[in-house]
Design an enzyme around this catalytic site. Structure first.
Site, PDB file in Angstrom:
ATOM      1  N   ASN A 120       0.821  -1.217   0.000  1.00  0.00           N
ATOM      2  CA  ASN A 120       0.000   0.000   0.000  1.00  0.00           C
ATOM      3  C   ASN A 120       0.847   1.255   0.000  1.00  0.00           C
ATOM      4  O   ASN A 120       1.955   1.278   0.523  1.00  0.00           O
ATOM      5  CB  ASN A 120      -0.984  -0.016   1.178  1.00  0.00           C
ATOM      6  CG  ASN A 120      -0.419   0.661   2.421  1.00  0.00           C
ATOM      7  OD1 ASN A 120      -0.487   1.881   2.574  1.00  0.00           O
ATOM      8  ND2 ASN A 120       0.197  -0.138   3.301  1.00  0.00           N
ATOM      9  N   PHE A 124      -1.808   8.157   4.340  1.00  0.00           N
ATOM     10  CA  PHE A 124      -2.568   8.775   5.445  1.00  0.00           C
ATOM     11  C   PHE A 124      -3.814   9.521   4.948  1.00  0.00           C
ATOM     12  O   PHE A 124      -4.051  10.687   5.303  1.00  0.00           O
ATOM     13  CB  PHE A 124      -1.707   9.761   6.251  1.00  0.00           C
ATOM     14  CG  PHE A 124      -0.573   9.159   7.036  1.00  0.00           C
ATOM     15  CD1 PHE A 124      -0.498   7.800   7.283  1.00  0.00           C
ATOM     16  CD2 PHE A 124       0.427   9.976   7.551  1.00  0.00           C
ATOM     17  CE1 PHE A 124       0.556   7.251   8.021  1.00  0.00           C
ATOM     18  CE2 PHE A 124       1.473   9.454   8.287  1.00  0.00           C
ATOM     19  CZ  PHE A 124       1.544   8.093   8.521  1.00  0.00           C
ATOM     20  N   SER A 184       5.641   5.256   8.526  1.00  0.00           N
ATOM     21  CA  SER A 184       4.981   4.939   7.257  1.00  0.00           C
ATOM     22  C   SER A 184       5.903   5.331   6.112  1.00  0.00           C
ATOM     23  O   SER A 184       6.472   6.424   6.118  1.00  0.00           O
ATOM     24  CB  SER A 184       3.674   5.712   7.132  1.00  0.00           C
ATOM     25  OG  SER A 184       3.281   5.712   5.771  1.00  0.00           O
ATOM     26  N   ASN A 186       4.921   6.114   3.249  1.00  0.00           N
ATOM     27  CA  ASN A 186       4.116   6.772   2.217  1.00  0.00           C
ATOM     28  C   ASN A 186       3.885   8.268   2.405  1.00  0.00           C
ATOM     29  O   ASN A 186       3.122   8.873   1.671  1.00  0.00           O
ATOM     30  CB  ASN A 186       2.774   6.048   2.092  1.00  0.00           C
ATOM     31  CG  ASN A 186       2.974   4.583   1.770  1.00  0.00           C
ATOM     32  OD1 ASN A 186       3.790   4.266   0.911  1.00  0.00           O
ATOM     33  ND2 ASN A 186       2.297   3.707   2.483  1.00  0.00           N
ATOM     34  N   THR A 187       4.526   8.857   3.414  1.00  0.00           N
ATOM     35  CA  THR A 187       4.546  10.320   3.545  1.00  0.00           C
ATOM     36  C   THR A 187       5.998  10.732   3.374  1.00  0.00           C
ATOM     37  O   THR A 187       6.849  10.289   4.165  1.00  0.00           O
ATOM     38  CB  THR A 187       4.008  10.757   4.930  1.00  0.00           C
ATOM     39  OG1 THR A 187       2.626  10.412   5.004  1.00  0.00           O
ATOM     40  CG2 THR A 187       4.163  12.256   5.147  1.00  0.00           C
ATOM     41  N   LYS A 217       5.818   4.000  16.895  1.00  0.00           N
ATOM     42  CA  LYS A 217       5.763   2.883  15.938  1.00  0.00           C
ATOM     43  C   LYS A 217       6.925   2.998  14.958  1.00  0.00           C
ATOM     44  O   LYS A 217       7.101   4.033  14.315  1.00  0.00           O
ATOM     45  CB  LYS A 217       4.435   2.891  15.188  1.00  0.00           C
ATOM     46  CG  LYS A 217       4.286   1.691  14.235  1.00  0.00           C
ATOM     47  CD  LYS A 217       2.852   1.511  13.799  1.00  0.00           C
ATOM     48  CE  LYS A 217       2.708   0.374  12.804  1.00  0.00           C
ATOM     49  NZ  LYS A 217       1.315   0.180  12.380  1.00  0.00           N
ATOM     50  N   ASN A 246       5.984  -1.389  11.291  1.00  0.00           N
ATOM     51  CA  ASN A 246       5.168  -0.947  10.166  1.00  0.00           C
ATOM     52  C   ASN A 246       5.480  -1.830   8.941  1.00  0.00           C
ATOM     53  O   ASN A 246       6.114  -2.873   9.070  1.00  0.00           O
ATOM     54  CB  ASN A 246       5.472   0.535   9.884  1.00  0.00           C
ATOM     55  CG  ASN A 246       4.248   1.298   9.429  1.00  0.00           C
ATOM     56  OD1 ASN A 246       3.570   0.844   8.501  1.00  0.00           O
ATOM     57  ND2 ASN A 246       3.949   2.414  10.042  1.00  0.00           N
TER      58      ASN A 246
HETATM   59  C1  LIG Z   1      -3.625  -0.889   3.607  1.00  0.00           C
HETATM   60  C2  LIG Z   1      -2.788  -0.641   4.811  1.00  0.00           C
HETATM   61  C3  LIG Z   1      -2.837   0.612   5.429  1.00  0.00           C
HETATM   62  C4  LIG Z   1      -2.057   0.856   6.541  1.00  0.00           C
HETATM   63  N1  LIG Z   1      -2.147   2.083   7.149  1.00  0.00           N
HETATM   64  C5  LIG Z   1      -1.430   2.316   8.272  1.00  0.00           C
HETATM   65  C6  LIG Z   1      -1.545   3.554   8.959  1.00  0.00           C
HETATM   66  O1  LIG Z   1      -2.322   4.426   8.579  1.00  0.00           O
HETATM   67  N2  LIG Z   1      -0.773   3.734  10.059  1.00  0.00           N
HETATM   68  C7  LIG Z   1       0.080   2.775  10.533  1.00  0.00           C
HETATM   69  O2  LIG Z   1       0.750   2.999  11.556  1.00  0.00           O
HETATM   70  N3  LIG Z   1       0.187   1.589   9.906  1.00  0.00           N
HETATM   71  C8  LIG Z   1      -0.537   1.343   8.812  1.00  0.00           C
HETATM   72  N4  LIG Z   1      -0.428   0.134   8.195  1.00  0.00           N
HETATM   73  C9  LIG Z   1       0.538  -0.852   8.721  1.00  0.00           C
HETATM   74  C10 LIG Z   1      -0.105  -1.860   9.669  1.00  0.00           C
HETATM   75  O3  LIG Z   1      -0.646  -1.234  10.804  1.00  0.00           O
HETATM   76  C11 LIG Z   1       0.942  -2.909  10.102  1.00  0.00           C
HETATM   77  O4  LIG Z   1       1.967  -2.266  10.842  1.00  0.00           O
HETATM   78  C12 LIG Z   1       1.572  -3.625   8.929  1.00  0.00           C
HETATM   79  O5  LIG Z   1       0.628  -3.875   7.919  1.00  0.00           O
HETATM   80  C13 LIG Z   1       2.196  -4.970   9.339  1.00  0.00           C
HETATM   81  O6  LIG Z   1       1.221  -5.807   9.904  1.00  0.00           O
HETATM   82  P1  LIG Z   1       0.483  -6.994   9.080  1.00  0.00           P
HETATM   83  O7  LIG Z   1       1.556  -7.808   8.439  1.00  0.00           O
HETATM   84  O8  LIG Z   1      -0.314  -7.735  10.117  1.00  0.00           O
HETATM   85  O9  LIG Z   1      -0.392  -6.324   8.082  1.00  0.00           O
HETATM   86  C14 LIG Z   1      -1.207  -0.146   7.072  1.00  0.00           C
HETATM   87  C15 LIG Z   1      -1.173  -1.399   6.454  1.00  0.00           C
HETATM   88  C16 LIG Z   1      -1.956  -1.663   5.345  1.00  0.00           C
HETATM   89  C17 LIG Z   1      -1.897  -3.030   4.721  1.00  0.00           C
END
Ligand SMILES: Cc1cc2nc3c(=O)[nH]c(=O)nc-3n(C[C@H](O)[C@H](O)[C@H](O)COP(=O)(O)O)c2cc1C
Length: 359
Positions: A120, A124, A184, A186-187, A217, A246
């Protein structure tokens, strides 16, 4: 398991729809079915962690089970009543930023099915800290709700402290805990805020705004030396804990054809699991019980969850595992953790945390 086979069939159908579209539809459906109190209670009776051994009190907050929904699924807290009914022990909403913003242009969410992963670059997209504050103020929680805050994209790095502080001021009093997200991908420039010189004033500023527990985080792409520095800073400043990790910017070892053509973004799910576990172990070796460690990244099975607990995680989170695992996912993991607690002779979850590291 029958429900796993059923969800595998449903998932094939859901995966025919573009990822962000189906996210919106499924999320709306989940909110709809958990809106009437009677249906919500019924779902809760089936799915919520009932075994008292799964409950723990962490930084003064009671969590009925250790597995929470990770940040990003419910960015604006629109499903505050939904996550407890689906069996999660808590949910982390956000990331929200001080000002509302649209995020990156679509397409910005992709499935990597051969890797059971997601990619992704949402950036934000959110309605801002103020709107979330109103929602939280109207909500009476059945599970703890943590709030994840990030930097507004248009704010230059030199003004980042004030931007984080504004969100913390609004949301701190309404959250079970706050997470400062500096990880993140993405910023633009956000992850540079993980350098301790930049991170120190942000964390100190957020701590000055609230008495709510504050965590940071971090990214899986940090070097070991950076992880140690952040851990030491967190202890020094009196943070409640660290959320690790993350998504990763690495594309190593991915099997999904065409992944390199999808562009930038963070990968979640199994490809991040190994690094997430390594960072957890490193953090636990460094800080022991002085910080609460929340492990996230590639947790799919009860075995994965258990490994994180015995390696030092007090709480766990998942996003991608839920997408691939379905509505019974949180229950299966909680049931599996409860079984392993009993098999290992642990009276409580807290006794199991870090037990592999302690030997
Ligand atoms: C579509 C998507 C959007 C995410 N948006 C955020 C976010 O806004 N803030 C954040 O701290 N992590 C975000 N994450 C990261 C997740 O919180 C997590 O740290 C990461 O996906 C690893 O966990 P997982 O393997 O269980 O998905 C996002 C992940 C995905 C897949």
């Amino acid at each position: 398991m029958a429900d796993a086979a059923m969800y595998a069939a449903l998932r094939r159908a859901l995966f025919l729809v573009p990822p962000e579209r189906i996210h919106t539809l499924v999320f709306a459906g989940l909110r709809g079915v958990t809106a009437p109190a009677a249906l919500r209670r019924r779902a809760e009776r089936t799915l919520a962690p009932a075994d008292p051994a799964l409950a723990s009190t962490v930084f003064g907050v009671r969590f009925p089970g250790p597995l929470g929904l990770a940040a990003g699924f419910d960015k604006d807290g629109r499903g505050l009543n939904t996550w407890g009914a689906l069996g999660f022990g808590y949910a982390e909403v956000g990331t929200v930023t001080a000002r509302a913003q649209p995020g990156n242009p679509a397409p910005r969410l992709f499935r990597l099915p051969a890797d059971r992963a997601l990619l992704n670059r949402m950036g934000f997209n959110n309605h801002g800290a103020g709107e979330l504050a109103l929602r939280l103020a109207r909500h009476s929680p059945d599970i703890p709700i943590g709030v994840n805050i990030g930097k507004t994209k248009v704010i230059p790095p030199e003004d980042a402290v004030d931007d984080y502080r504004a969100s913390a001021r609004l949301l701190g009093p309404l959250a079970a805990y706050l997470v400062v997200n500096v990880s993140s991908p993405n910023t633009p420039g956000l992850r540079d805020l993980q350098a301790v010189e930049a991170l120190r004033p942000i964390l100190a500023g957020v701590l000055a705004e609230t008495t709510t527990p504050v965590l940071v985080k971090i990214a899986p792409d940090l070097s070991d030396a950076d992880v140690d520095e952040i851990a030491d800073l967190a202890v020094e400043l009196g943070l409640a804990g660290i959320v690790a990790t993350n998504t990763t910017v690495s594309r190593d070892g991915l099997h999904t054809p065409g992944v390199h053509g999808l562009g930038s973004g963070g990968v979640s799910g199994p490809p991040v699991a190994q690094r997430s576990l390594e960072i957890l172990r490193q953090l636990y070796a460094r800080v022991g019980d002085r910080l609460v460690l929340i492990s996230v990244g590639g947790i799919e099975t009860a075995d994965d969850a258990w490994e994180r607990i015995v390696s030092g995680a007090t709480l766990l989170q998942g996003y991608t595992g839920f997408v691939y695992g379905g509505g019974w996912w949180a229950k299966h993991l909680h049931d599996g953790i409860a079984q392993r607690l009993r098999a290992g002779g642990f009276a409580s979850l807290t006794d199991a945390v870090g037990s592999a590291a302690k030997g």
